[in-house]
Structures are given as structure tokens and as C-alpha cells.
Design a protein around this motif. Structure first.
Motif, PDB file in Angstrom:
ATOM      1  N   HIS A  44      -6.994  -5.687  -5.176  1.00  0.00           N
ATOM      2  CA  HIS A  44      -5.691  -6.068  -5.730  1.00  0.00           C
ATOM      3  C   HIS A  44      -5.379  -5.328  -7.027  1.00  0.00           C
ATOM      4  N   LEU A  45      -6.397  -4.874  -7.749  1.00  0.00           N
ATOM      5  CA  LEU A  45      -6.149  -4.127  -8.978  1.00  0.00           C
ATOM      6  C   LEU A  45      -5.590  -2.737  -8.691  1.00  0.00           C
ATOM      7  N   PHE A  46      -5.731  -2.264  -7.447  1.00  0.00           N
ATOM      8  CA  PHE A  46      -5.206  -0.954  -7.063  1.00  0.00           C
ATOM      9  C   PHE A  46      -3.874  -1.072  -6.316  1.00  0.00           C
ATOM     10  N   ALA A  47      -3.403  -2.307  -6.150  1.00  0.00           N
ATOM     11  CA  ALA A  47      -2.110  -2.544  -5.498  1.00  0.00           C
ATOM     12  C   ALA A  47      -1.394  -3.693  -6.212  1.00  0.00           C
ATOM     13  N   PRO A  48      -1.128  -3.545  -7.522  1.00  0.00           N
ATOM     14  CA  PRO A  48      -0.587  -4.670  -8.294  1.00  0.00           C
ATOM     15  C   PRO A  48       0.858  -5.007  -7.954  1.00  0.00           C
ATOM     16  N   GLU A  49       1.552  -4.105  -7.209  1.00  0.00           N
ATOM     17  CA  GLU A  49       2.962  -4.357  -6.912  1.00  0.00           C
ATOM     18  C   GLU A  49       3.167  -5.320  -5.745  1.00  0.00           C
ATOM     19  N   VAL A  50       2.083  -5.726  -5.068  1.00  0.00           N
ATOM     20  CA  VAL A  50       2.224  -6.636  -3.932  1.00  0.00           C
ATOM     21  C   VAL A  50       1.454  -7.921  -4.217  1.00  0.00           C
ATOM     22  N   PRO A  51       1.779  -9.018  -3.536  1.00  0.00           N
ATOM     23  CA  PRO A  51       1.047 -10.270  -3.734  1.00  0.00           C
ATOM     24  C   PRO A  51      -0.407 -10.138  -3.303  1.00  0.00           C
ATOM     25  N   LEU A  52      -1.247 -11.053  -3.792  1.00  0.00           N
ATOM     26  CA  LEU A  52      -2.674 -11.018  -3.473  1.00  0.00           C
ATOM     27  C   LEU A  52      -2.920 -11.005  -1.968  1.00  0.00           C
ATOM     28  N   GLU A  53      -2.183 -11.838  -1.225  1.00  0.00           N
ATOM     29  CA  GLU A  53      -2.389 -11.920   0.220  1.00  0.00           C
ATOM     30  C   GLU A  53      -2.120 -10.573   0.885  1.00  0.00           C
ATOM     31  N   GLN A  54      -1.134  -9.851   0.407  1.00  0.00           N
ATOM     32  CA  GLN A  54      -0.831  -8.535   0.968  1.00  0.00           C
ATOM     33  C   GLN A  54      -1.860  -7.501   0.532  1.00  0.00           C
ATOM     34  N   ALA A  55      -2.333  -7.626  -0.709  1.00  0.00           N
ATOM     35  CA  ALA A  55      -3.342  -6.680  -1.197  1.00  0.00           C
ATOM     36  C   ALA A  55      -4.627  -6.781  -0.386  1.00  0.00           C
ATOM     37  N   TYR A  56      -4.930  -7.965   0.137  1.00  0.00           N
ATOM     38  CA  TYR A  56      -6.156  -8.147   0.906  1.00  0.00           C
ATOM     39  C   TYR A  56      -5.903  -8.275   2.405  1.00  0.00           C
ATOM     40  N   ALA A  57      -4.697  -7.924   2.845  1.00  0.00           N
ATOM     41  CA  ALA A  57      -4.437  -7.833   4.276  1.00  0.00           C
ATOM     42  C   ALA A  57      -5.062  -6.550   4.814  1.00  0.00           C
ATOM     43  N   ASN A  58      -5.408  -6.550   6.075  1.00  0.00           N
ATOM     44  CA  ASN A  58      -6.016  -5.365   6.690  1.00  0.00           C
ATOM     45  C   ASN A  58      -4.912  -4.404   7.105  1.00  0.00           C
ATOM     46  N   ASP A  59      -4.183  -3.922   6.110  1.00  0.00           N
ATOM     47  CA  ASP A  59      -3.014  -3.083   6.369  1.00  0.00           C
ATOM     48  C   ASP A  59      -2.793  -2.151   5.183  1.00  0.00           C
ATOM     49  N   VAL A  60      -1.999  -1.124   5.414  1.00  0.00           N
ATOM     50  CA  VAL A  60      -1.691  -0.142   4.385  1.00  0.00           C
ATOM     51  C   VAL A  60      -0.760  -0.751   3.335  1.00  0.00           C
ATOM     52  N   VAL A  61      -0.909  -0.331   2.075  1.00  0.00           N
ATOM     53  CA  VAL A  61       0.039  -0.673   1.006  1.00  0.00           C
ATOM     54  C   VAL A  61       0.702   0.626   0.577  1.00  0.00           C
ATOM     55  N   ARG A  62       1.988   0.749   0.855  1.00  0.00           N
ATOM     56  CA  ARG A  62       2.717   1.977   0.534  1.00  0.00           C
ATOM     57  C   ARG A  62       3.120   1.963  -0.934  1.00  0.00           C
ATOM     58  N   THR A  63       2.800   3.040  -1.644  1.00  0.00           N
ATOM     59  CA  THR A  63       2.984   3.037  -3.094  1.00  0.00           C
ATOM     60  C   THR A  63       3.994   4.072  -3.584  1.00  0.00           C
ATOM     61  N   LYS A  64       4.355   5.053  -2.750  1.00  0.00           N
ATOM     62  CA  LYS A  64       5.328   6.046  -3.181  1.00  0.00           C
ATOM     63  C   LYS A  64       6.026   6.638  -1.969  1.00  0.00           C
ATOM     64  N   HIS A  65       7.355   6.859  -2.112  1.00  0.00           N
ATOM     65  CA  HIS A  65       8.151   7.426  -1.032  1.00  0.00           C
ATOM     66  C   HIS A  65       8.921   8.644  -1.541  1.00  0.00           C
ATOM     67  N   ASP A  66       9.262   9.544  -0.611  1.00  0.00           N
ATOM     68  CA  ASP A  66      10.084  10.684  -1.004  1.00  0.00           C
ATOM     69  C   ASP A  66      11.561  10.306  -0.943  1.00  0.00           C
ATOM     70  N   GLU A  67      12.441  11.292  -1.156  1.00  0.00           N
ATOM     71  CA  GLU A  67      13.865  11.007  -1.235  1.00  0.00           C
ATOM     72  C   GLU A  67      14.446  10.523   0.097  1.00  0.00           C
ATOM     73  N   ARG A  68      13.739  10.763   1.215  1.00  0.00           N
ATOM     74  CA  ARG A  68      14.200  10.295   2.527  1.00  0.00           C
ATOM     75  C   ARG A  68      13.578   8.955   2.914  1.00  0.00           C
TER      76      ARG A  68
END
Length: 406
Positions: A44-68
Motif C-alpha cells: 500500500h505504500l507504493f500505491a497510496p492513491e488507492v484504498p487499502l483493499e485495492q492496494a492489496y487486491a490481486n490486480d494491477v494499480v495503474r499510476t500514469k497514463h499518456d495523453e490518450r
């Protein structure tokens, strides 16, 4: 009295243990040392922008997007990180390089190498390395080296490396990675081959690298000198497209016309269960077919009316003279959740294309489905095709990838 911070920490610890048990149960983790690393590192310290439950879900946490809106940086799904760490077989005292930063995976690697080892993580994006440095320090992994650079050149100042783990999707293995790998080292890399991505665990064998394991994997694409985009041919707006990873000649208007024609269906008799993976079939088709490409469609009802492939993201397809065929399946036994592979074809040569694809599905089922996995090797420079008659050769910028089946 329990403080809010203490309660949050206890909740994070509990969620982390649940995640590890899930990874163990699924077989993503088998090694005790990998399990211990996942239990130790606070994701969770590496994904502070999402709730704890999402940080520890077995899924990707998207942290940056391009202009599209396309994801260009993320904290990868835990199951995939676990699989790649298992492939790497990191032991205490090793010197390791991670290509593609996020912080969390580097922290896991730091746990595995211990205080006597060294981990370096590199990324081309300053936002990503700044974030990784900040979160690694916060989590107590200040000893990890964080480098801002185009990883196509590796990180020579900390080489040689016993292990190199690549956490971005790449099309080729550049010479610097070979040069900076120790003699008995191992590279784990998600390599794109004819459009299909597999995480390869590679070791040296003479003058080339050979896979000792490969698993299905997908990552955001590498940026910088190593970038290599697929070619997308749209057949019906943005709803249906064919993806090409080579320089095939394509009659786009003929293919668009073919899509509007009634489809031909041919069924193989080859059945599979609902939870059985069929990435081996996809790789076999990429190996055995010359005019191979991938069909993709939007996740809409309108797109499904046009094409109904085995996977909407990327399904093996065979190009013909003005038409194409692609892999599909249908349910044959709802109670047993059993399905049958088949092929849909469009265009004037649809019958020939569907027969050809069905033939290869049956060959896979008969000769390779329950046998050893494909052998994938990477050779420096070009290879003469005449010397490798039973092997699929895939030319790259720096290397030639070979795929053969026992």
C-alpha cells in the motif's frame, strides 16, 4: 486506545497476509522465500492513491497514463510479479537489475537478496523514478539504487548482474543486457513474439540465450530506443482490427469487404474445460502459420456481432488472399463447462483458411497439448533459415528468436 494510524497499519497487515494466502493457493507462489518477501513488503505504500483493499487486491494499480489515456506505468498485478520472481530464482547476496520502475517489485527483490545483495531499478520516466525513490525510502528500502536512464543501454555502473528482471513489455533483447549479465546469470523478460507476449526465463547456452521457463504475461510497452509498435489494420471503425508484428503485405480494402460477407464456421472436435488455459495453442499457431496475425475487437455487442473470437484482446488469425480466419469456441456441455475450439472465416478463401487453422488446432491437441512446452531461444544477429528447417525464426532488431517444439 488504538489510534487511527495503528488501526490502518493492522488492517494493511491483515490484507497483505490474505493476499499472500491467495497467491499460494493459486500456485503463483511456491517458494517460501518469495512468500516471505510478499509478507514483508507493504504494497500500500507504493500505491497510496488507492484504498487499502485495492492496494492489496490481486490486480494491477495503474499510476500514469499518456495523453490518450493509455496506461504507461503501473504497479503490476501481484500474481504476475510473483510468477516472475519465481522464474528469477533470486538468492541472498545476488546483484540484480530491474528494468521498469515502480518501487514495489524492487522492494520484493531487496528482500530476496538480503543485506548482502544489491538491487538497482531503472526507468526512462523521471516521474516514475522520483515516485519509486520516494516510496522505497518511506518503506525502508533506501539501499535500492534508483536510476533515471533509457534501459536499452542497461545500467553499466552497477553491473554485472546475476539477475535481470524486465517489468515492461519489450520486442527485443538489446546487447547491453547480454553484456551486463554474469556468466551464470538469468534474464526474466516479457518478450513479444509475433504479437504474443510471454515472460521468458533465459540462461546462457553457448553464444545464445535459451528459455528454461515461459509464462503468459502482459505489461505496458517499453519506451525509448527499444520501443517497437505493432501495426493495427482497422476493419470496421475502431470495433474490429488485425494486429501485425511483422511486415506482411495487407490488402486492407479486401479484408474490410471480407468482413461484410457471411462467415464460414468449421469446428475441430478439440474440447477443453472452462478453467483450462490455452496459451500453448496460441503459441503453437504463431509458430506453425506463416501469415499469422492477431484479431482484436471492442468489448461491445456491435463488435461481437461482427466477430466473436476466442479472446477479444488478441486471438490468432490467419491471413489469406482477400480474407481471414480466426480461432473461436462454443459451449458444448453447460453442466460440465466444456467448450470446443473452432474457426470462423470471412472472404473468398474462407473455407481453405478455416480448414488450415482447424488442422493446426488438431495437431496441437494431438502432438503438443500434453507434452513439453516450446523451446524458445534468442540468438545474436541473423540466422540462416536453411539451417533451422523445423524452427520458427523471428527476426528482431538485434537478435533472432527461435521457437521449436519437442
Amino acid at each position: 486506545m488504538v489510534t487511527t494510524a495503528a488501526a490502518g497499519s493492522a488492517r494493511a497487515d491483515a490484507l497483505r497476509q490474505v493476499l499472500v494466502e491467495e497467491l499460494l493457493a493459486a500456485g503463483s507462489i511456491t517458494a517460501p522465500e518469495v512468500a516471505a518477501a510478499f509478507r514483508a513488503v507493504p504494497r500500500h505504500l507504493f500505491a497510496p492513491e488507492v484504498p487499502l483493499e485495492q492496494a492489496y487486491a490481486n490486480d494491477v494499480v495503474r499510476t500514469k497514463h499518456d495523453e490518450r489515456g493509455v496506461t504507461i506505468s503501473s504497479v503490476s498485478a501481484p500474481w504476475l510479479q510473483a510468477v516472475m520472481l519465481e522464474q528469477a530464482r533470486i538468492t541472498p547476496g545476488m546483484r540484480c537489475l530491474e528494468i521498469g520502475s515502480g518501487g514495489y517489485n524492487a522492494a520484493l527483490m531487496a528482500e530476496l537478496v538480503g543485506p548482502g545483495g544489491e538491487v538497482t531499478t531503472v526507468d526512462i520516466d523521471a516521474d516514475v523514478t522520483d515516485r519509486a525513490r520516494r516510496f522505497l525510502d518511506t518503506a525502508g528500502y533506501g539501499r535500492v539504487n534508483v536510476v533515471l536512464a533509457d534501459a536499452d543501454g542497461g545500467v553499466p555502473q552497477h553491473a554485472p548482474y546475476d539477475r535481470i528482471i524486465v517489468t515492461v513489455g519489450v520486442w527485443d533483447v538489446p546487447p547491453a543486457w547480454w553484456d551486463q549479465l554474469s556468466d551464470d546469470g538469468r534474464i526474466v523478460v516479457p518478450l513479444r513474439m509475433r504479437g504474443l507476449s510471454r515472460s521468458l526465463a533465459l540462461v546462457r547456452e553457448g553464444d545464445h540465450l535459451v528459455s528454461v521457463d515461459h509464462e503468459m504475461a502482459g505489461f505496458v510497452a517499453v519506451q525509448g530506443a527499444g520501443a517497437h509498435a505493432e501495426r493495427l489494420v482497422t476493419l470496421h471503425g475502431e470495433e474490429v482490427g488485425l494486429r501485425f508484428d511483422d511486415d506482411q503485405q495487407v490488402d486492407v480494402e479486401a479484408l474490410r469487404t471480407a468482413l461484410r460477407q457471411p462467415r464460414v464456421e468449421t469446428w475441430s472436435g478439440v474440447r477443453f474445460g472452462g478453467m483450462e488455459p490455452f496459451d500453448g495453442l496460441f503459441l503453437w499457431l504463431a509458430t506453425s502459420l506463416d501469415r499469422f496475425c492477431l484479431l482484436s475487437r471492442a468489448r461491445t455487442d456491435a463488435a461481437r456481432e461482427l466477430v466473436d473470437p476466442a479472446s477479444p484482446i488478441a486471438t490468432p488469425a490467419l491471413l489469406g488472399d482477400g480474407g481471414f480466419g480466426y480461432v473461436a469456441f462454443h459451449e458444448v456441455d453447460p453442466q460440465e463447462q466444456t467448450y470446443e475450439f473452432g474457426v470462423y472465416g470471412h472472404g473468398p478463401d474462407a473455407d481453405r483458411l478455416t480448414d488450415r487453422l482447424v488442422e493446426q488446432i488438431r495437431v496441437w491437441d494431438r502432438e503438443h497439448r500434453h507434452g513439453p512446452a516450446a523451446r524458445i531461444s534468442i540468438h545474436p544477429g541473423p540466422l540462416p533459415a536453411a539451417e533451422h528447417p523445423a524452427t520458427r525464426l523471428i527476426p528482431k532488431r538485434h537478435t533472432t528468436v527461435t521457437i521449436s517444439w519437442p
